[in-house]
Design an enzyme around this catalytic site. Structure first.
Site, PDB file in Angstrom:
ATOM      1  N   TRP B 396       0.837  -1.206   0.000  1.00  0.00           N
ATOM      2  CA  TRP B 396       0.000   0.000   0.000  1.00  0.00           C
ATOM      3  C   TRP B 396       0.869   1.253   0.000  1.00  0.00           C
ATOM      4  CZ3 TRP B 396      -0.351   4.117   3.393  1.00  0.00           C
ATOM      5  CH2 TRP B 396      -1.444   4.957   3.239  1.00  0.00           C
ATOM      6  N   HIS B 397       2.013   1.157   0.672  1.00  0.00           N
ATOM      7  CA  HIS B 397       2.861   2.346   0.793  1.00  0.00           C
ATOM      8  C   HIS B 397       3.540   2.729  -0.510  1.00  0.00           C
ATOM      9  CE1 HIS B 397       2.356   1.657   5.118  1.00  0.00           C
ATOM     10  NE2 HIS B 397       2.589   2.945   5.211  1.00  0.00           N
ATOM     11  N   GLY B 398       3.669   1.807  -1.425  1.00  0.00           N
ATOM     12  CA  GLY B 398       4.295   2.205  -2.682  1.00  0.00           C
ATOM     13  C   GLY B 398       4.611   1.016  -3.553  1.00  0.00           C
ATOM     14  N   PHE B 533       1.994   8.389  -1.039  1.00  0.00           N
ATOM     15  CA  PHE B 533       1.448   7.034  -0.904  1.00  0.00           C
ATOM     16  C   PHE B 533       0.017   6.957  -1.379  1.00  0.00           C
ATOM     17  CE2 PHE B 533       4.702   6.770   2.653  1.00  0.00           C
ATOM     18  CZ  PHE B 533       5.660   6.370   1.767  1.00  0.00           C
TER      19      PHE B 533
END
Lengths: 386, 533
Positions: B396-398, B533
């Site tokens: 999810w963060h990248g 993000f």
């Protein structure tokens, strides 16, 4: 789910103790007010600021407008003449004792009648901003303003180009209106410039950074490298507080970049210069001219006694094809000054060998210019007025 | 628009007075919505369409879901198709409109302008599913559309390039003559392909509403403006906290009570957030950048200190943003949920995750971990679920392997220490400070993967921390002192000395000191890490 619409939202906890109540905020605001107003004031009375007859704001402090304001406040004798302008007044190639104000003093047989109030790189739009926002003490004063046509010598110098340009003193130019096409700062930078002009504490912070931290914020200063490869971070372990010496830095005693001994201090012809084409802008379209007009209006509204010095532009450097444009510009300016009853003096050009470039005289050039001015009837009567 | 910039101050000087002036009318909700859209559009007005689209679709999907029976039932599909006998005029209209639009969109996708084909194809699929949902009166299909739509937006803008690059690399390695086009070629009208700020936040917020409605946890919101305001409420639009409809929507039913305490609390939160961002996070970022941009040039001490610095940077950056968001909302009378609770004082990894980015952790708990079975199906499956949840959280963060590894490390960490943390020995015998330091060091280790430019860089940093020799880290003393002061403050806060921090003189002194420090020493107006993000 039925009572969802009327449900009370639970209190969300704070996870620190920085929850100030009304009374605490009021006290904090009062403390801050005292600090924000009091610090620049107290600083002014504590920090040593040594100036002499030929003092000019050091090159490294050119963007320290708070100091400029302080310098103007220092000059409380209203009979003195403040010479305002850009590097031509400041003396780009010369030492403090080789500037126009120095030689005007010499011609007047005094040491401090004329004050060098020039700032390096200060084009008319910025000069207008400087006088407007930091030139409060300029009231009921005698002011000799230099009008340097170099700033109208092409659309780029006049800031008219659409391509983004980085230029000096951008915080002094109009941030929103009139629009400067090549100035592309974002809204935050523009608003921070406006804030700095209006809150003396922020201008003082700028002074702190200029005077003691190489024009950087203190955190950035602690991270500054020495430019070597690999870099060394010389300020990492230094205590920023010890850098504050409580004395405004002075210009280097022997500036290797300026003065007759400097390799820069040479005639433009010696440097292999040739007459050049200039794409003069028209007065009607010139942003710098608008700035200059506004500057004169501001000074007049403050009951200042203004005399405009038009030139000394290096006319020898203008190619034949560009001369009509120059003449038209010059005539337009003199017509406007005459129509608006602004006193002015337009000395003849100096000999070619006395210019370092298109607009800056060398030491002997300033000397000669001062001689010309001191014998000029307009300026003589203007000086004798008071 | 960033909270710590002058344009935001001007924005608030316009928004707040009008907001309070409208308190006796029904116009304060539209005003908040307009202000929020302006706030988002300041960054990129074209991508505002994305927020509006996502909001509108979820609003209509839930409205249509509301017309379908919860338990389902026998639907006479033939009668519906032949006689248009739906029994529900809304579903009937939805079917007709969806079916016709599907035909139109597929037509454009097949024969229309080249730049519009991919977009029309995707929209055609969504409308086809909508026609199917109307035909079958299926709540599941409406939910599926919401999931597909929101996740497709995320996948396309955030992960498509990463996936395409990795696939093309795999095709190349396998000597296959296949090459997928770059996702930017799919943008309609040749628009720029950039990651829309806050997409991970507003899609999750909107998605949680449809999921919660599907499971009967929230009412359907009939007022579109109110729902749109919930999705795009400007304080938390860009980087959270990710609010839930159950908590946030009721706050938009009536004008919040106007209290002086809201204002003072809001200002307190905002000042702390501003200090975290401008005085601390931005400052730390310069040192972190210097070291992490060129890890080969630095020895173990510098790499370790830069890793610790990044741990604090990301905390100050994100929690600073959240504090400011909560402060702004509180000034208006709204309460946003807590997102950070002094995470570096956590005594276990489970504890850490109950203190770090709480709104996201709970989102993944409620919408991934629990639906996967949580801890209800035995230990092995629980570990599997934990692993999947943390992996997704990492991704999810990248779109990079470093984020996936960061998630996996946390998964292993939590799995390995779960039982230990529950043991009496760990609870009672291990000193609290040792537990806190242990957690902090582990979390810092995982941040290496989070922050490094690439996987080889991350491995190099780990290798050099373990093996490179000593050299002068040249870390500014001022920076270390500031972090140390914050750490001490946090320890005081969780000890008996907390009483000291509650005294008026300390509060006033700290507030004034923070403000003056900000005026003198702020380190530029850098953007927030979590915006990416």
């Amino acid at each position: 789910m039925s009572d969802e619409k009327t449900a009370q939202v639970p209190e969300i906890p704070f996870v620190n103790e920085m929850r100030l109540n009304t009374k605490q905020w009021l006290i904090t605001s009062a403390v801050l007010l005292v600090i924000l107003v009091g610090t620049p004031f107290a600083w002014k009375h504590t920090e040593r600021f040594k100036t002499d007859a030929d003092y000019r704001i050091p090159y490294s402090l050119s963007k320290d407008y708070w100091l400029y304001h302080r310098r103007l406040q220092q000059i409380d004798d209203h009979s003195r003449v403040l010479v305002l302008g850009d590097s031509v007044v400041w003396g780009e190639y010369v030492l403090p004792d080789g500037t126009l104000s120095h030689f005007l003093n010499a011609e007047a047989g005094q040491t401090d009648r004329f004050v060098n109030a020039g700032v390096n790189g200060l084009f008319p739009l910025a000069l207008d901003g400087l006088v407007n926002y930091y030139g409060g003490p300029l009231r009921h004063r005698r002011i000799l303003v230099n009008c340097n046509l170099l700033w109208m010598s092409n659309p780029k110098a006049d800031l008219q180009t659409e391509k983004e340009e980085k230029f000096n003193h951008s915080h002094l130019v109009p941030q929103f209106s009139p629009r400067i096409p090549c100035y592309r700062a974002d809204a935050n930078e523009r608003l921070s410039a406006v804030a700095e002009r209006n809150f003396s504490f922020l201008a003082w912070v700028n002074h702190l950074q200029s005077a003691y931290f190489n024009d950087k914020s203190i955190p950035i200063w602690t991270l500054q490298d020495d430019g070597n490869d690999p870099p060394h971070y010389t300020n990492s372990y230094r205590n920023p507080l010890t850098e504050i010496k409580m004395a405004v830095p002075e210009a280097p005693a022997n500036d290797p970049q300026r003065g007759p001994a400097s390799p820069r201090h040479r005639s433009w012809t010696e440097n292999g210069g040739n007459p050049a084409q200039f794409e003069w802008v028209t007065l009607a379209s010139s942003l710098q001219w608008q700035g200059f007009q506004h500057l004169i209006a501001t000074l007049n509204s403050r009951s200042d006694d203004v005399l405009v010095l038009l030139g000394p532009f290096n006319e020898h450097m203008i190619a034949k094809e560009s001369r009509p444009g120059y003449q038209a510009l010059r005539e337009g300016i003199t017509s406007w000054l005459t129509a608006n009853k602004v006193q002015f003096v337009a000395p003849p050009p100096l000999p070619t060998e006395l210019y370092a470039d298109a607009s800056h005289p060398l030491t002997a050039g300033y000397h000669l210019l001062a001689k010309q001015l001191s014998t000029n009837a307009v300026i003589a009567s203007w000086i004798a007025l008071k | 628009m960033l909270f710590h910039t002058w344009p935001f101050l001007v924005f608030m000087l316009v928004v707040l007075p009008v907001f309070f002036a409208l308190r006796t009318t029904q116009l304060w909700i539209p005003w908040l919505m307009v202000a929020s859209y302006f706030f988002y559009g300041w960054w990129n007005p074209y991508y505002l369409l994305l927020v509006v689209y996502s909001t509108a679709l979820d609003y209509f999907l839930v409205a249509l879901m509301d017309h379908c029976p919860i338990e389902g039932g026998n639907v006479d599909v033939r009668a519906r198709l032949t006689k248009f006998h739906f029994g529900d005029s809304v579903l009937k209209a939805a079917f007709i409109v969806s079916a016709l639009t599907t035909v139109l969109l597929i037509g454009v996708a097949v024969a229309g302008p080249q730049t519009l084909r991919p977009l029309m194809g995707l929209l055609g699929l969504i409308f086809l599913l909508m026609a199917l949902g109307s035909l079958l009166s299926s709540r599941k299909i409406w939910l599926l559309i919401s999931l597909v739509n929101n996740l497709a937006l995320l996948l396309f803008f955030k992960y498509a390039r990463f996936v395409v690059e990795n696939l093309n690399a795999a095709f190349g390695a396998a000597h296959l003559a296949l090459k997928l086009p770059d996702p930017s070629t799919l943008m309609p009208f040749g628009a720029t392909y950039v990651l829309p700020v806050g997409i991970s936040f507003f899609t999750f917020q909107s998605l949680s509403y449809t999921i919660d409605f599907y499971f009967g946890k929230v009412h359907r919101e009939r007022n579109f403006l109110r729902f749109a305001t919930f999705v795009c409420f400007f304080p938390q639009l860009m980087a959270g906290p990710i609010e839930r409809a159950k908590h946030m929507l009721p706050q938009f039913y009536q004008f919040p009570p106007v209290r002086l305490q809201n204002f003072t609390d809001g200002c307190s939160l905002f000042l702390v957030g501003l200090f975290k961002k401008l005085a601390l996070a931005n400052y730390l970022s310069f040192y972190v950048e210097r070291v992490y941009d060129n890890p080969k040039a630095h020895g173990a001490p510098a790499l370790m200190l830069a890793t610790f610095a990044f741990a604090w940077q990301i905390f100050f950056d994100f929690s600073g943003y959240t504090d400011m968001a909560r402060g702004i909302a509180r000034i208006m009378g709204f309460k946003l949920i807590l997102n950070f609770n002094n995470p570096y004082l956590a005594t276990g990894l489970g504890d850490f995750w109950s203190r770090w980015h709480i709104s996201l952790s709970t989102w993944f708990r409620d919408y991934v971990y629990i639906p996967l079975g949580g801890n209800r199906q035995g230990v092995l499956k629980m570990y599997r679920n934990l692993f999947i949840t943390f992996l997704i959280s990492g991704i999810w963060h990248g779109a990079a392997w470093t984020f996936a590894i960061w998630g996996i490390l946390h998964a292993f960490g939590v799995m390995a220490t779960r039982e230990l943390e529950r043991s009496a020995f760990y609870r009672d015998r291990v000193p609290k400070l040792a537990k806190q330091l242990g957690v902090f060091v582990f979390v810092c280790f995982t941040w290496i993967f989070f922050r490094a430019e690439s996987l080889p860089d991350a491995l190099l940093i780990v290798q050099r921390i373990l093996g490179a020799g000593w050299n002068d880290p040249q870390v500014p003393i001022l920076m270390l002192s500031l972090v140390l002061l914050v750490w001490i403050y946090q320890f005081f806060y969780e000890s008996k000395l907390r009483l000291l921090l509650q005294t008026s003189s300390i509060r006033i002194g700290l507030a004034a000191a923070m403000f003056v420090y900000l005026c003198i020493c702020s380190s530029g107006a850098g953007t927030f890490i979590y915006f990416q993000f």
